[in-house]
Design a protein around this motif. Structure first.
Motif, PDB file in Angstrom:
ATOM      1  N   GLY A 153       0.775  -1.233   0.000  1.00  0.00           N
ATOM      2  CA  GLY A 153       0.000   0.000   0.000  1.00  0.00           C
ATOM      3  C   GLY A 153       0.801   1.274   0.000  1.00  0.00           C
ATOM      4  N   GLN A 154       2.132   1.179   0.039  1.00  0.00           N
ATOM      5  CA  GLN A 154       2.958   2.379   0.092  1.00  0.00           C
ATOM      6  C   GLN A 154       3.710   2.578  -1.217  1.00  0.00           C
ATOM      7  N   ALA A 155       3.858   3.840  -1.614  1.00  0.00           N
ATOM      8  CA  ALA A 155       4.609   4.167  -2.828  1.00  0.00           C
ATOM      9  C   ALA A 155       6.092   4.238  -2.497  1.00  0.00           C
ATOM     10  N   PRO A 156       6.934   3.409  -3.133  1.00  0.00           N
ATOM     11  CA  PRO A 156       8.361   3.424  -2.829  1.00  0.00           C
ATOM     12  C   PRO A 156       9.116   4.558  -3.514  1.00  0.00           C
ATOM     13  N   GLU A 157       8.452   5.305  -4.394  1.00  0.00           N
ATOM     14  CA  GLU A 157       9.117   6.425  -5.064  1.00  0.00           C
ATOM     15  C   GLU A 157       8.171   7.612  -5.138  1.00  0.00           C
ATOM     16  N   GLN A 158       8.688   8.770  -4.746  1.00  0.00           N
ATOM     17  CA  GLN A 158       7.931  10.009  -4.836  1.00  0.00           C
ATOM     18  C   GLN A 158       8.771  11.053  -5.547  1.00  0.00           C
ATOM     19  N   GLY A 159       8.116  12.085  -6.037  1.00  0.00           N
ATOM     20  CA  GLY A 159       8.842  13.139  -6.711  1.00  0.00           C
ATOM     21  C   GLY A 159       7.931  14.244  -7.183  1.00  0.00           C
ATOM     22  N   VAL A 160       8.510  15.182  -7.902  1.00  0.00           N
ATOM     23  CA  VAL A 160       7.760  16.275  -8.506  1.00  0.00           C
ATOM     24  C   VAL A 160       8.612  16.888  -9.607  1.00  0.00           C
ATOM     25  N   ARG A 161       7.958  17.270 -10.697  1.00  0.00           N
ATOM     26  CA  ARG A 161       8.634  17.978 -11.781  1.00  0.00           C
ATOM     27  C   ARG A 161       7.853  19.262 -12.029  1.00  0.00           C
ATOM     28  N   ARG A 162       8.574  20.401 -12.033  1.00  0.00           N
ATOM     29  CA  ARG A 162       7.906  21.676 -12.254  1.00  0.00           C
ATOM     30  C   ARG A 162       8.749  22.539 -13.175  1.00  0.00           C
ATOM     31  N   GLU A 163       8.086  23.181 -14.105  1.00  0.00           N
ATOM     32  CA  GLU A 163       8.760  24.094 -15.018  1.00  0.00           C
ATOM     33  C   GLU A 163       8.181  25.500 -14.927  1.00  0.00           C
ATOM     34  N   ASP A 164       7.340  25.742 -13.898  1.00  0.00           N
ATOM     35  CA  ASP A 164       6.672  27.035 -13.762  1.00  0.00           C
ATOM     36  C   ASP A 164       6.975  27.692 -12.426  1.00  0.00           C
ATOM     37  N   VAL A 165       8.158  27.431 -11.884  1.00  0.00           N
ATOM     38  CA  VAL A 165       8.512  27.970 -10.572  1.00  0.00           C
ATOM     39  C   VAL A 165       9.298  29.263 -10.706  1.00  0.00           C
ATOM     40  N   ARG A 166       9.305  30.030  -9.643  1.00  0.00           N
ATOM     41  CA  ARG A 166      10.141  31.221  -9.603  1.00  0.00           C
ATOM     42  C   ARG A 166      11.615  30.814  -9.499  1.00  0.00           C
TER      43      ARG A 166
END
Length: 444
Positions: A61-74
């Protein structure tokens, strides 16, 4: 900065369908939320982005990988990952790549040191028990950037039980990516940061007698003037007879590196005296120019206070690759300011951090010389011999239990008080020569 683990966490990964790369790079609803502006002063700011699962893979039930990708940040220049519980460790890997604001080119994946708990306030102190402290990776300087992609993966390791981790979470709860903007080197006149300087003259006043109020640097002195000054300073150990003290080196003040004094907790915390100096590396990477060192320090300061929840920057002094020395935690460079640099041994010590990572990278000679110069003066104020030994009482850590009286070198590496890689193998190997040079500068 990497702490050695007494036990590993095993992860038994179930077979799962991996999402296509194009899908993995799409931000989740949580990750696509507007960045949280923790601070938005003209002198800098922090964007805090929640991490989300990057694959459909689940382990019980747990996600072994997390992350985030953003191209609209300051714009930002330093990154790090934080989580809710400062007592939880991140057993896994953190990698980040960033997009240069100047060229638009993405960097390759860079590793971020996940074991940063060896720095911090001593257990059971008000700073540690404030309720604001969070777990965190080491900070990483990436330069002026406007896009980011981060992935955090729990380590896969064999062990007893279905998860091999005693039933604990694969990754700490509340993972967030911190994007730190150090701000301009010279905040606009009348800005909140400038007003904070005007309102907090108490910070500059702690260096009264060493430099005029509001000075951007404390000038170097020769030996004769340093010895004369020693007799005039309050709160230091003035020896009988000829003192052993190195000439005071030039020190860039907090005003000099444009610290936003509104960020830190008000007031100052002192310890009894300075019996030892612990040497560190910031583990923030070596990809900076000496002219950028004030920006790097402002970023680390903001990361320590805003992101990690400390009262101020943890180190008492910082040194850049060109050998320039900077005032760290507020309270006065000649005073016994209690830092948050060596968990368990912040009392009766001072912390000197070289900006960079020196596991395999050779520290510049100028930086090693600066360590000798600042310790020869600072330890000399309290009658300590850089080549000697001293006893410090442990406040609790993974090497020595709380209350144990530990015999240490007067100039020690962080790893001497806590099981950690800090200050990196290459810098640690230079401490012998730093001790000799420091003692020589004291006239020993």
């Amino acid at each position: 900065m990497r702490g050695y683990l007494t036990s590993s966490i095993g992860i038994t990964c179930a077979a799962a369908l991996a999402l296509p790369p194009a899908v993995l790079n799409q931000p989740s609803a949580a990750a696509a939320s507007v960045p949280v502006p923790v601070r938005g002063l003209p002198a800098g700011g922090t964007q805090s982005l929640p991490l989300a699962p990057r694959t459909r893979e689940r382990v019980l039930g747990q996600a072994p990988e997390q992350g985030v990708r953003r191209e609209d940040v300051r714009h930002f220049s330093l990154v790090g990952v934080v989580w809710d519980n400062p007592g939880a460790e991140l057993h896994g890997t953190v990698q980040v790549r960033t997009r240069s604001a100047g060229t638009g080119v993405w960097s390759g994946w860079q590793d971020v040191d996940t074991h940063n708990a060896d720095h911090g306030a001593d257990p059971d102190t008000p700073e540690a028990a404030s309720g604001r402290v969070r777990g965190a990776t080491a900070p990483l300087w990436v330069g002026d950037s406007d896009g980011v992609d981060v992935r955090v993966r729990a380590e896969a390791d064999e062990g007893p039980g279905p998860l091999g981790n005693g039933g604990r979470d694969l990754l700490p709860a509340g993972l967030r990516l911190e994007l730190v903007d150090p701000g301009a080197d010279s905040p606009p006149e009348g800005s909140p940061a400038d007003a904070a300087h005007a309102e907090d003259d108490a910070t500059a006043a702690t260096n009264a007698g060493l430099a005029p109020l509001g000075a951007t640097e404390i000038p170097a002195l020769d030996r004769e003037d340093t010895e004369r000054e020693l007799l005039e300073l309050e709160g230091v150990d003035v020896p009988r007879g000829k003192p052993y003290i190195g000439p005071r080196p030039r020190i860039v003040t907090r005003r000099g590196w444009h610290a936003d004094e509104s960020l830190r907790e008000k007031g100052f915390v002192y310890t009894g005296k300075v019996k030892a100096a612990f040497v560190h590396h910031t583990d923030s990477g070596n990809g900076y120019k000496c002219s950028q060192a004030p920006s790097v320090i402002r970023s680390i300061y903001r990361y320590h206070v805003v992101s990690m929840g400390w009262r101020d920057i943890g180190y008492n002094f910082l040194v850049d690759k060109c050998g320039t020395i900077y005032e760290g935690r507020a309270g006065g460079v000649a005073k016994a300011v209690k830092g948050a640099h060596t968990l368990g041994f912040n009392s009766n010590s001072t912390g000197v951090a070289v900006i960079g990572t020196f596991d395999s990278h050779k520290p510049p000679a100028a930086a090693v010389t600066a360590i000798a110069r600042i310790t020869a003066w600072k330890l000399g104020l309290f009658g300590a011999n850089p080549k000697g030994k001293t006893y410090l009482r442990s406040g609790g850590g993974n090497l020595y239990p709380k209350g144990k009286n530990v015999r240490l070198n007067v100039i020690s590496g962080h790893r001497d008080g806590y099981a950690t890689d800090c200050p990196g193998a290459r810098l640690y190997a230079k401490l012998g020569s730093a001790r000799t040079s420091s003692a020589h500068l004291q006239g020993r």
